[in-house]
Design a protein around this motif. Structure first.
Motif, PDB file in Angstrom:
ATOM      1  N   SER A  91      17.081  20.461  -9.548  1.00 13.13           N
ATOM      2  CA  SER A  91      16.581  21.785  -9.149  1.00 13.13           C
ATOM      3  C   SER A  91      17.234  22.242  -7.861  1.00 13.13           C
ATOM      4  CB  SER A  91      15.060  21.733  -8.978  1.00 13.13           C
ATOM      5  OG  SER A  91      14.429  21.366 -10.181  1.00 13.13           O
ATOM      6  N   GLY A  92      17.301  21.333  -6.881  1.00 10.68           N
ATOM      7  CA  GLY A  92      17.952  21.687  -5.620  1.00 10.68           C
ATOM      8  C   GLY A  92      19.427  22.002  -5.805  1.00 10.68           C
ATOM      9  N   MET A  93      20.106  21.207  -6.635  1.00 10.07           N
ATOM     10  CA  MET A  93      21.520  21.455  -6.902  1.00 10.07           C
ATOM     11  C   MET A  93      21.717  22.794  -7.617  1.00 10.07           C
ATOM     12  SD  MET A  93      23.057  17.797  -8.122  1.00 10.07           S
ATOM     13  CE  MET A  93      23.369  16.469  -6.960  1.00 10.07           C
ATOM     14  N   VAL A 125      21.145  25.844   1.159  1.00 11.94           N
ATOM     15  CA  VAL A 125      21.232  24.574   1.882  1.00 11.94           C
ATOM     16  C   VAL A 125      19.847  23.956   2.041  1.00 11.94           C
ATOM     17  CG1 VAL A 125      21.805  23.521   4.101  1.00 11.94           C
ATOM     18  CG2 VAL A 125      23.340  25.219   3.097  1.00 11.94           C
ATOM     19  N   ILE A 126      18.860  24.785   2.370  1.00 10.61           N
ATOM     20  CA  ILE A 126      17.493  24.284   2.540  1.00 10.61           C
ATOM     21  C   ILE A 126      16.943  23.761   1.223  1.00 10.61           C
ATOM     22  CG2 ILE A 126      15.124  24.998   3.028  1.00 10.61           C
ATOM     23  CD1 ILE A 126      16.252  26.866   5.171  1.00 10.61           C
ATOM     24  N   GLY A 127      17.232  24.478   0.117  1.00 13.76           N
ATOM     25  CA  GLY A 127      16.756  24.022  -1.195  1.00 13.76           C
ATOM     26  C   GLY A 127      17.303  22.649  -1.535  1.00 13.76           C
ATOM     27  N   LEU A 128      18.582  22.443  -1.278  1.00 11.21           N
ATOM     28  CA  LEU A 128      19.182  21.132  -1.534  1.00 11.21           C
ATOM     29  C   LEU A 128      18.608  20.085  -0.592  1.00 11.21           C
ATOM     30  CD1 LEU A 128      21.227  19.437  -3.066  1.00 11.21           C
ATOM     31  CD2 LEU A 128      22.962  20.141  -1.421  1.00 11.21           C
ATOM     32  N   PHE A 136      12.650  31.551  -4.974  1.00 10.37           N
ATOM     33  CA  PHE A 136      12.955  30.403  -4.116  1.00 10.37           C
ATOM     34  C   PHE A 136      11.675  29.827  -3.508  1.00 10.37           C
ATOM     35  CE2 PHE A 136      17.256  32.571  -3.469  1.00 10.37           C
ATOM     36  CZ  PHE A 136      17.833  31.832  -4.480  1.00 10.37           C
ATOM     37  N   ALA A 137      10.709  30.682  -3.209  1.00  6.03           N
ATOM     38  CA  ALA A 137       9.440  30.191  -2.658  1.00  6.03           C
ATOM     39  C   ALA A 137       8.723  29.312  -3.679  1.00  6.03           C
ATOM     40  CB  ALA A 137       8.558  31.368  -2.257  1.00  6.03           C
TER      41      ALA A 137
END
Length: 880
Positions: A119-121, A380-383, A761-762
């Motif tokens: 998911s992050g990727m 970047v934060i998601g990853l 994204f939230a």
């Protein structure tokens, strides 16, 4: 400091040499004997002689036997170390086999870990594709680094405004007097009705000079470009040629424009890509054709104050944009008749057209580049959130793998081998997550393209994409697996195998900090999403001064629609499908132009305010439903209304009229009497104040028909009847209309895209954070298994156990909220400053976001808490 001399010591390098060549079992005894002899020699012979003798005795032990044995030992150690998973293929295969077994044995854990990383990727990859698309805007041009568009700053009152429209004579001035320009081209865009045989279409295109074709690197796929001597020629995009002529050859075919002039197809060019400033340009016609046939172009040929056209320029190699801008800045002001609005011309490079298109008071304030930085940070934060989850879930299972580490160390495994094992597992999961993320991206791209209004695809055939993807996975695997690998491999085998290896309570602190960071980000995104949507709704609820419901606009593109106002209006009203009809200059959702050539009683002579000019027909106010504040509307009962003017509230404020009705306003050399005041109508940016505007009766300068559909009929039925009327007046032209509602809704496009993306994204951040929370709760429940068992034996209920494990997370969420609230307040306050008409940052929004995060936290933790509370205490207390 003591003055006593230090005790003499033998040479240090001699000791190091002795330790190298001497067997480990003899080192201490040998060095002790030599030191004793050294002290005796110092006393008898002196320090210098003693040091020489010490070196001699040391060299006596450097025998070939000792050296070869030491080298054999080093080689054996090196061979052992070479069993590192990065050097030994057999060990790599072994590590991967163990890794696959561990993944298969712990399917739920493996799924959560791989799904979280994927998911992050996927988020990072989607945002990366979007950023790549944004940064590659207009880079299809061969001379991208030398192209520019002419802009100008003008000062109507206090603040400088920026415009990309120019006067026609400026192009001749640049070509004739400035050697820095390699090419200059005039351009103007128009919506044109195109008729070829039975095919009727309305499309947008541009009238340009021949140099423009080279500037934009036009890719001709059939026919040829037009030159300086071509006039009645047209170039079609591939898509328009296909729409007009199907599979037949379009070259030399005739097309009628706006039922007036006829042009011949000279060539077909490849469509401009979606990430290009000219993506909506579907045809190109020579400027000479426009100059010869358009009344406005004829009038403006030598008019320096008619700013209605675009100018594109290509500089010569080595020329600097800023230096050339400084040279051309005051071209207009140096002429004999400098205007009061003080224009300053400058070059806006192609590299800034898309990303840096915003100006404020003569300064470039950015533009889309803000979103590039914003979404890049989110990617970047998601990853990072996904990597944090991986760390937390891996360390949460550390006690289950502690004995594995202890046994492997006890039978001779080196720490480097254990690190290699855990890194292998991490990299394996990262690669599996990368493959899964490609699937996620492929499935999400259609929706993402719709939200972002893009046409992006995965760059399957681009080697750089795969290189970046694999490098990205490798980096992710190393980052995500670094802490578990180093943490687990450091366990002491004696303690682990004795069963006394227990993580201290402080061991959870790093994981708590990481999960706290996750929820800080999540709460910030939740608050941001709520504020963005509130800002959009705040602007949508803003009174716009007229009624959009059922209001449509039809462009007067063909000559048959001019000069028939009364008969056309009567025919439309007689259908029963229309309740009102009027004509105007421009759309209700756009401002067509303004003037500074206006004066009134009491106007200061040192000011040149800009007022928006609107030319309308009778019935305009009734048709659009504007709101009169004072006075009356235009009426056929008053023949003097041709010399009357209606002002909006902003204009009355600008003119400082106390009793505006009856005041005289002069514009373009004619005096007008104020007969009415209307409420401010939002025609441009819904987030900004309404500009001062005035309305005049003028049937010559109108170009748009406004129609109010009858509410008692369905839209499709009413439009069918309206179309039949228009077909009687212009049978060769297609009936093209636009709903004002739709046009107005598009003004919120950027904000709505930000809101939808931020909302998505939230949600994803919350999902990833919950996975992290699940990992930490799992770790804590596992760590306190025996404590929970003892508590249950002593009478604790499942509710007590739930409270025991859950209360620790309440403080975690409270701290996260206390960090997120000021951060989001600062960021959003700064964002809202971009809008003069904006919502407020209410306290309840922050409370709602905090309660939402708390609810999600308790639901996530409850699963592990209740699961731990339901375990039979006999099972948890049984000796292992």
């Amino acid at each position: 400091m003591s003055n006593r001399s230090q005790k003499p010591l033998p040479p240090g390098w001699a000791d190091r040499l002795l330790r190298f060549v001497c067997p480990a079992g003899l080192q201490e005894e040998l060095i002790g004997d030599l030191r004793e002899q050294f002290e005796q020699h110092v006393a008898a012979l002196g320090e210098a002689a003693a040091r020489r003798l010490y070196v001699r005795e040391t060299l006596r032990f450097c025998r070939p036997y000792f050296i070869s044995r030491q080298l054999r030992a080093m080689a054996a150690e090196s061979k052992t170390e070479s069993s590192s998973p990065f050097l030994n293929p057999a060990m790599i295969q072994n590590y991967l086999t163990i890794a696959f077994r561990n993944l298969a044995k712990n399917r739920v854990y493996s799924f959560i870990n791989i799904f979280g990383l994927a998911s992050g990727m996927a988020v990072a990859m989607l945002i990366g594709l979007w950023i790549y698309d944004e940064l590659s805007f207009d880079k299809q041009f061969k001379h991208y680094d030398r192209l520019a568009k002419l802009w100008q700053f003008v000062k109507f009152d206090v603040e400088k405004s920026s415009y990309d429209v120019m006067p026609i004579p400026l192009a001749r001035e640049l070509r004739g007097k400035y050697a820095d320009f390699e090419a200059v081209s005039l351009s103007v865009s128009r919506d044109v009705i195109m008729v070829a045989g039975e095919k009727k279409l309305m499309r947008q295109g541009s009238y340009v000079e021949p140099d423009f074709l080279n500037m934009v690197s036009l890719d001709i796929v059939a026919g040829s470009r037009f030159g300086d001597n071509d006039v009645n020629s047209i170039l079609l995009s591939r898509s328009l040629a296909s729409a007009m002529f199907g599979a037949s050859n379009p070259i030399s075919k005739l097309i009628k424009l706006d039922n007036k002039q006829t042009v011949r197809v000279g060539g077909v060019y490849e469509d401009f890509p979606a990430n290009n400033s000219f993506k909506n340009v579907t045809f190109l016609i020579p400027w000479k054709f426009f100059a010869a046939n358009d009344p406005g172009a004829k009038r403006d040929r030598d008019e320096w104050d008619s700013n209605s056209y675009q100018i594109y320029a290509q500089l010569k190699p080595g020329a600097d944009f800023d230096q050339v801008s400084a040279k051309i800045k005051d071209i207009r002001m140096k002429r004999d008749d400098p205007p009061g609005y003080k224009p300053e011309f400058f070059l806006h490079p192609t590299s800034k057209w898309h990303l840096y298109a915003d100006f404020k008071d003569g300064v470039n304030t950015g533009g889309t580049i803000t979103f590039v930085w914003l979404f890049g940070s989110i990617g970047v934060i998601g990853l990072l959130l996904a990597c944090i989850n991986f760390m937390n879930l891996s360390t949460a299972r550390s006690e289950k793998r502690a004995k594995e580490v202890g046994i492997r160390k006890a039978i001779g495994s080196l720490r480097s081998q254990l690190v290699g094992q855990f890194f292998s597992e991490s990299l394996l999961m990262a690669m599996m997550a990368f493959i899964l993320s490609l699937l996620f991206v492929q499935l999400a791209l259609p929706f993402f393209n719709q939200v972002a209004e893009k046409s992006m695809v995965i760059l399957w055939t681009n080697p750089l994409f795969w290189l970046a993807g694999l490098g990205f996975s490798l980096l992710t695997g190393v980052i995500a697996g670094s802490y578990p690998a180093l943490y687990l491999s450091a366990f002491q085998p004696v303690k682990v195998l004795k069963g006394i290896m227990r993580s201290r309570r402080s061991a959870t602190i790093p994981r708590r900090v990481l999960v706290g960071f996750q929820f800080t980000v999540s709460v910030t995104l939740i608050i941001g999403t709520i504020i963005v949507f509130r800002q959009i709704e705040h602007a949508k609820d803003r009174p716009i001064g007229y009624s959009r419901s059922g209001l449509i606009e039809v462009k007067m593109n063909v000559p048959e629609l001019y000069g028939h106002y009364t008969s056309l209006r009567n025919d439309l009203l007689n259908t029963g499908a229309v309740s009102g009809m009027a004509e105007s200059t421009g759309s209700m959702t756009e401002q067509s132009g303004g003037t500074t050539n206006i004066s009134w009683k009491g106007k200061r002579s040192d000011t040149k305010p800009l007022l928006m000019a609107n030319f309308v027909s009778h019935d305009f106010g009734q048709t659009i439903g504007w709101k009169l504040v004072a006075g009356r509307d235009f009426s056929r009962e008053f023949t003097t209304d041709s010399s009357s003017i209606i002002l909006n509230e902003a204009a009355v404020k600008q003119m400082n009229f106390k009793r505006p009705i009856g005041e005289i306003v002069r514009t373009n050399g004619k005096a007008y009497s104020v007969i009415g005041i209307v409420k401010n109508m939002v025609k441009e940016d819904p987030f900004s104040p309404v500009k001062p505007s005035f309305f005049l009766l003028d049937y010559r300068n109108v170009n748009t028909i406004n129609i109010r559909l009858a509410p008692q009929l369905s839209a499709s039925e009413a439009l069918s009847k309206v179309e039949r009327v228009f077909n009687t007046y212009s049978p060769d032209a297609p009936f093209e209309y636009k709903f004002v509602d739709d046009q107005y809704a598009r003004k919120f496009g950027n904000e709505e895209r930000i809101g939808r993306l931020a909302g998505g994204f939230a949600i994803l951040a919350i999902l990833i954070s919950c996975l992290g929370l699940f990992g930490l709760a799992s770790f804590m429940a596992e760590q306190r298994t025996k404590e929970i068992g003892i508590r249950k034996v002593l009478g604790a209920s499942v509710l007590n156990v739930w409270g025991l494990l859950s209360k620790e997370f309440l403080m975690l969420i409270l701290v996260s909220f206390c960090l997120a609230a000021p951060i989001s307040y600062y960021i959003l306050s700064d964002w809202l400053k971009n809008y003069q008409y904006r919502t407020e940052l209410s306290w309840w929004i922050f409370v709602l976001a905090g309660l939402g995060a708390l609810s999600v936290t308790l639901l996530t933790v409850s699963y592990q808490s209740i699961k731990a509370g339901l375990v039979n205490p006999v099972k948890s207390l049984r000796s292992e």
